[in-house]
Design an enzyme around this catalytic site. Structure first.
Site, PDB file in Angstrom:
ATOM      1  N   HIS A  28      29.129 -10.983  28.384  1.00 54.16           N
ATOM      2  CA  HIS A  28      30.062 -11.915  27.731  1.00 54.16           C
ATOM      3  C   HIS A  28      30.112 -11.738  26.225  1.00 54.16           C
ATOM      4  O   HIS A  28      30.507 -12.657  25.505  1.00 54.16           O
ATOM      5  CB  HIS A  28      29.698 -13.361  28.104  1.00 54.16           C
ATOM      6  CG  HIS A  28      29.917 -13.694  29.555  1.00 54.16           C
ATOM      7  ND1 HIS A  28      29.336 -14.767  30.188  1.00 54.16           N
ATOM      8  CD2 HIS A  28      30.676 -13.068  30.501  1.00 54.16           C
ATOM      9  CE1 HIS A  28      29.727 -14.802  31.455  1.00 54.16           C
ATOM     10  NE2 HIS A  28      30.526 -13.778  31.675  1.00 54.16           N
ATOM     11  N   TYR A  40      32.397 -21.665  16.520  1.00 51.58           N
ATOM     12  CA  TYR A  40      31.539 -20.491  16.746  1.00 51.58           C
ATOM     13  C   TYR A  40      30.657 -20.218  15.526  1.00 51.58           C
ATOM     14  O   TYR A  40      29.537 -19.729  15.685  1.00 51.58           O
ATOM     15  CB  TYR A  40      32.372 -19.264  17.150  1.00 51.58           C
ATOM     16  CG  TYR A  40      32.682 -19.280  18.640  1.00 51.58           C
ATOM     17  CD1 TYR A  40      31.765 -18.789  19.562  1.00 51.58           C
ATOM     18  CD2 TYR A  40      33.853 -19.841  19.122  1.00 51.58           C
ATOM     19  CE1 TYR A  40      32.010 -18.840  20.920  1.00 51.58           C
ATOM     20  CE2 TYR A  40      34.121 -19.890  20.489  1.00 51.58           C
ATOM     21  CZ  TYR A  40      33.188 -19.385  21.380  1.00 51.58           C
ATOM     22  OH  TYR A  40      33.415 -19.452  22.730  1.00 51.58           O
ATOM     23  N   ASN A  94      24.328 -14.049  28.153  1.00 51.14           N
ATOM     24  CA  ASN A  94      24.146 -14.737  26.875  1.00 51.14           C
ATOM     25  C   ASN A  94      24.727 -13.924  25.726  1.00 51.14           C
ATOM     26  O   ASN A  94      24.723 -12.691  25.750  1.00 51.14           O
ATOM     27  CB  ASN A  94      22.656 -15.002  26.627  1.00 51.14           C
ATOM     28  CG  ASN A  94      22.087 -15.929  27.679  1.00 51.14           C
ATOM     29  OD1 ASN A  94      22.842 -16.573  28.408  1.00 51.14           O
ATOM     30  ND2 ASN A  94      20.770 -16.001  27.767  1.00 51.14           N
TER      31      ASN A  94
HETATM   32  C1  BJW Z   1      17.049 -23.440  32.809  1.00 51.68           C
HETATM   33  C2  BJW Z   1      16.345 -23.915  31.704  1.00 51.68           C
HETATM   34  C3  BJW Z   1      15.061 -23.375  31.494  1.00 51.68           C
HETATM   35  C4  BJW Z   1      18.259 -24.917  31.758  1.00 51.68           C
HETATM   36  N1  BJW Z   1      14.586 -22.461  32.324  1.00 51.68           N
HETATM   37  N2  BJW Z   1      16.548 -22.549  33.637  1.00 51.68           N
HETATM   38  C5  BJW Z   1      35.953 -16.350  41.215  1.00 51.68           C
HETATM   39  C6  BJW Z   1      35.828 -17.627  41.716  1.00 51.68           C
HETATM   40  C7  BJW Z   1      36.121 -18.738  40.914  1.00 51.68           C
HETATM   41  C8  BJW Z   1      36.549 -18.582  39.604  1.00 51.68           C
HETATM   42  C9  BJW Z   1      36.681 -17.307  39.102  1.00 51.68           C
HETATM   43  C10 BJW Z   1      36.375 -16.219  39.905  1.00 51.68           C
HETATM   44  N3  BJW Z   1      36.568 -15.083  39.167  1.00 51.68           N
HETATM   45  C11 BJW Z   1      36.971 -15.444  37.928  1.00 51.68           C
HETATM   46  C12 BJW Z   1      37.057 -16.790  37.870  1.00 51.68           C
HETATM   47  C13 BJW Z   1      37.457 -17.587  36.658  1.00 51.68           C
HETATM   48  C14 BJW Z   1      36.356 -17.802  35.655  1.00 51.68           C
HETATM   49  C15 BJW Z   1      35.234 -18.558  36.344  1.00 51.68           C
HETATM   50  O1  BJW Z   1      34.263 -17.998  36.793  1.00 51.68           O
HETATM   51  N4  BJW Z   1      35.341 -19.875  36.398  1.00 51.68           N
HETATM   52  C16 BJW Z   1      34.312 -20.695  37.034  1.00 51.68           C
HETATM   53  C17 BJW Z   1      33.726 -21.643  35.992  1.00 51.68           C
HETATM   54  C18 BJW Z   1      34.906 -21.413  38.185  1.00 51.68           C
HETATM   55  N5  BJW Z   1      35.906 -16.528  35.107  1.00 51.68           N
HETATM   56  C19 BJW Z   1      36.503 -15.963  34.066  1.00 51.68           C
HETATM   57  O2  BJW Z   1      37.483 -16.467  33.542  1.00 51.68           O
HETATM   58  C20 BJW Z   1      35.958 -14.645  33.584  1.00 51.68           C
HETATM   59  N6  BJW Z   1      37.014 -13.708  33.447  1.00 51.68           N
HETATM   60  C21 BJW Z   1      37.620 -13.182  34.502  1.00 51.68           C
HETATM   61  O3  BJW Z   1      37.287 -13.387  35.641  1.00 51.68           O
HETATM   62  O4  BJW Z   1      38.667 -12.382  34.150  1.00 51.68           O
HETATM   63  C22 BJW Z   1      39.486 -11.815  35.167  1.00 51.68           C
HETATM   64  C23 BJW Z   1      40.424 -10.870  34.468  1.00 51.68           C
HETATM   65  C24 BJW Z   1      40.493  -9.553  34.880  1.00 51.68           C
HETATM   66  C25 BJW Z   1      41.380  -8.672  34.240  1.00 51.68           C
HETATM   67  C26 BJW Z   1      42.174  -9.127  33.187  1.00 51.68           C
HETATM   68  C27 BJW Z   1      42.084 -10.425  32.771  1.00 51.68           C
HETATM   69  C28 BJW Z   1      41.199 -11.321  33.413  1.00 51.68           C
HETATM   70  C29 BJW Z   1      35.386 -14.796  32.173  1.00 51.68           C
HETATM   71  C30 BJW Z   1      34.213 -15.714  32.104  1.00 51.68           C
HETATM   72  C31 BJW Z   1      33.806 -15.895  30.655  1.00 51.68           C
HETATM   73  C32 BJW Z   1      32.720 -16.944  30.503  1.00 51.68           C
HETATM   74  N7  BJW Z   1      32.600 -17.266  29.117  1.00 51.68           N
HETATM   75  C33 BJW Z   1      31.556 -18.181  28.721  1.00 51.68           C
HETATM   76  C34 BJW Z   1      31.671 -18.417  27.196  1.00 51.68           C
HETATM   77  C35 BJW Z   1      31.146 -17.188  26.439  1.00 51.68           C
HETATM   78  C36 BJW Z   1      31.307 -17.357  24.960  1.00 51.68           C
HETATM   79  C37 BJW Z   1      30.520 -18.487  24.393  1.00 51.68           C
HETATM   80  O5  BJW Z   1      29.269 -18.438  24.387  1.00 51.68           O
HETATM   81  O6  BJW Z   1      31.139 -19.454  23.955  1.00 51.68           O
HETATM   82  O7  BJW Z   1      30.276 -17.639  29.056  1.00 51.68           O
HETATM   83  S1  BJW Z   1      31.584 -19.752  29.612  1.00 51.68           S
HETATM   84  C38 BJW Z   1      29.831 -19.904  29.718  1.00 51.68           C
HETATM   85  O8  BJW Z   1      29.434 -19.812  31.114  1.00 51.68           O
HETATM   86  C39 BJW Z   1      29.250 -18.667  29.023  1.00 51.68           C
HETATM   87  C40 BJW Z   1      28.111 -18.314  29.929  1.00 51.68           C
HETATM   88  O9  BJW Z   1      27.732 -16.966  29.746  1.00 51.68           O
HETATM   89  C41 BJW Z   1      28.679 -18.613  31.298  1.00 51.68           C
HETATM   90  C42 BJW Z   1      27.618 -18.854  32.335  1.00 51.68           C
HETATM   91  O10 BJW Z   1      26.848 -19.969  32.016  1.00 51.68           O
HETATM   92  P1  BJW Z   1      25.268 -19.944  32.283  1.00 51.68           P
HETATM   93  O11 BJW Z   1      24.647 -18.931  31.448  1.00 51.68           O
HETATM   94  O12 BJW Z   1      25.044 -19.878  33.721  1.00 51.68           O
HETATM   95  O13 BJW Z   1      24.840 -21.362  31.678  1.00 51.68           O
HETATM   96  P2  BJW Z   1      24.915 -22.799  32.375  1.00 51.68           P
HETATM   97  O14 BJW Z   1      24.794 -23.803  31.302  1.00 51.68           O
HETATM   98  O15 BJW Z   1      26.070 -22.906  33.288  1.00 51.68           O
HETATM   99  O16 BJW Z   1      23.607 -22.841  33.291  1.00 51.68           O
HETATM  100  C43 BJW Z   1      22.314 -22.816  32.729  1.00 51.68           C
HETATM  101  C44 BJW Z   1      21.304 -22.965  33.859  1.00 51.68           C
HETATM  102  O17 BJW Z   1      20.023 -22.853  33.290  1.00 51.68           O
HETATM  103  C45 BJW Z   1      21.366 -24.317  34.574  1.00 51.68           C
HETATM  104  O18 BJW Z   1      21.391 -24.131  35.976  1.00 51.68           O
HETATM  105  C46 BJW Z   1      20.072 -25.015  34.150  1.00 51.68           C
HETATM  106  O19 BJW Z   1      19.488 -25.781  35.178  1.00 51.68           O
HETATM  107  C47 BJW Z   1      19.188 -23.853  33.830  1.00 51.68           C
HETATM  108  N8  BJW Z   1      18.158 -24.124  32.814  1.00 51.68           N
HETATM  109  N9  BJW Z   1      17.036 -24.869  31.056  1.00 51.68           N
HETATM  110  C48 BJW Z   1      15.282 -22.088  33.393  1.00 51.68           C
HETATM  111  N10 BJW Z   1      14.254 -23.801  30.430  1.00 51.68           N
END
Ligand code: BJW
Length: 250
Positions: free
Chosen positions: A119, A67, A102
């Site tokens: 997040h 980080y 983000n």
């Molecule tokens: C462009 C571009 C350009 C590129 N122009 N576009 C329901 C269903 C299934 C699973 C779950 C569910 N509910 C919960 C879950 C579990 C889990 C989850 O969702 N898993 C899935 C992966 C399946 N969720 C969690 O665990 C969450 N917590 C939770 O649900 O807790 C429940 C709870 C309740 C009470 C007590 C205890 C628990 C937490 C999620 C945390 C996510 N954390 C991260 C890391 C953050 C820290 C760090 O930065 O290191 O967050 S993971 C990562 O993914 C980060 C992002 O914010 C997040 C989303 O990613 P994002 O922003 O969409 O990026 P990408 O790379 O995926 O996509 C980028 C896109 O941009 C692409 O499509 C490109 O094409 C595009 N692109 N260039 C326009 N120039």
């Protein structure tokens, strides 16, 4: 390339626009996304070893150092035209709620206000013992550095997999998704929940949902409008097409 006319109309007609951004909006600032095949962080690093509470328990030093590297990258990045277009849009619409997944703070640096951070923020740390938010910490020989209040190891103030999102931010985001008449999903793979559910809440409430992303996502089929390309080009174009009198010349 002009904006889809139905999107231009929806922007002009909207009284409350809800924008949710993901890593794609910062890609053109040089901040890596997570899931892009070649350049995404998860193509090189294992989220199980770096972005879970278990990873931090097993190897706090590795997680803190990773980080710190990313914090440095973010500190050197600058907001891009996509971030700035959202600032302009907010000034031309009765109400705009900006929700981001983000952790890079680039929306705020571009001038957006009241950004809802789902997040967390990589520029902050928090105490691993009591969750107290820490915005500045002394450099010491210890990695991770100790909490200035209690001495427990600090961790980044971000939301890892399996952790709850900040309750206030999630409630504000859900309320906005229920109330907005136009929802823009920008630069997100729409895979991570609960953030990805917000667009579906908006759809259920009858809002126009538009996806602006480099490529199709699981949201595409359900979205009212999908427009694929780089956010740093599409968002300024959308602003120019919706409010030509106020746009800077290209
Ligand atoms: C462009 C571009 C350009 C590129 N122009 N576009 C329901 C269903 C299934 C699973 C779950 C569910 N509910 C919960 C879950 C579990 C889990 C989850 O969702 N898993 C899935 C992966 C399946 N969720 C969690 O665990 C969450 N917590 C939770 O649900 O807790 C429940 C709870 C309740 C009470 C007590 C205890 C628990 C937490 C999620 C945390 C996510 N954390 C991260 C890391 C953050 C820290 C760090 O930065 O290191 O967050 S993971 C990562 O993914 C980060 C992002 O914010 C997040 C989303 O990613 P994002 O922003 O969409 O990026 P990408 O790379 O995926 O996509 C980028 C896109 O941009 C692409 O499509 C490109 O094409 C595009 N692109 N260039 C326009 N120039």
């Amino acid at each position: 390339m002009n904006s889809p006319p139905e999107l231009v109309e929806a922007v002009r007609a909207a009284s409350h626009v809800v924008v949710m951004t993901g890593a794609g909006i910062s890609a053109e600032s040089g901040v890596p996304t997570f899931r892009d095949a070649q350049t995404g962080l998860w193509a090189q690093y294992d989220p199980e070893e770096l972005a879970t509470p278990g990873a931090f328990r097993r190897n706090p030093r590795l997680v803190w150092d990773w980080y710190s590297w990313r914090r440095e990258l973010v500190s050197q990045a600058e907001p891009n035209p996509g971030h700035f277009a959202l600032v302009q849009l907010a000034a031309h619409i009765p109400q705009l709620t900006l929700i981001t997944q983000n952790v890079d703070g680039l929306h705020q640096r571009a001038g957006s206000q009241n950004v809802i951070e789902l997040h967390g923020n990589i520029l902050r740390a928090k105490c691993s013992a009591d969750g107290r938010i820490i915005t500045a910490w002394p450099e010491t020989s210890e990695t991770p550095p100790p909490c200035p209040e209690c001495g427990a190891p600090l961790r980044p103030d971000v939301v890892w997999f399996g952790e709850a999102l900040p309750m206030l931010a999630l409630n504000q985001a859900a309320r906005a998704a229920e109330q907005g008449d136009l929802f823009l999903s920008i630069g997100t793979s729409a895979l991570v929940h609960p953030a990805a559910s917000l667009a579906h809440i908006a759809l259920q409430r009858g809002a126009v949902v538009a996806e602006i992303n480099l490529e199709p996502t699981p949201l595409t089929a359900a979205a009212t409008i999908a427009w694929h390309g780089p956010a740093g080009q599409l968002l300024p174009q959308l602003f120019r097409d919706a409010f030509p009198a106020d746009a800077f010349p290209e």
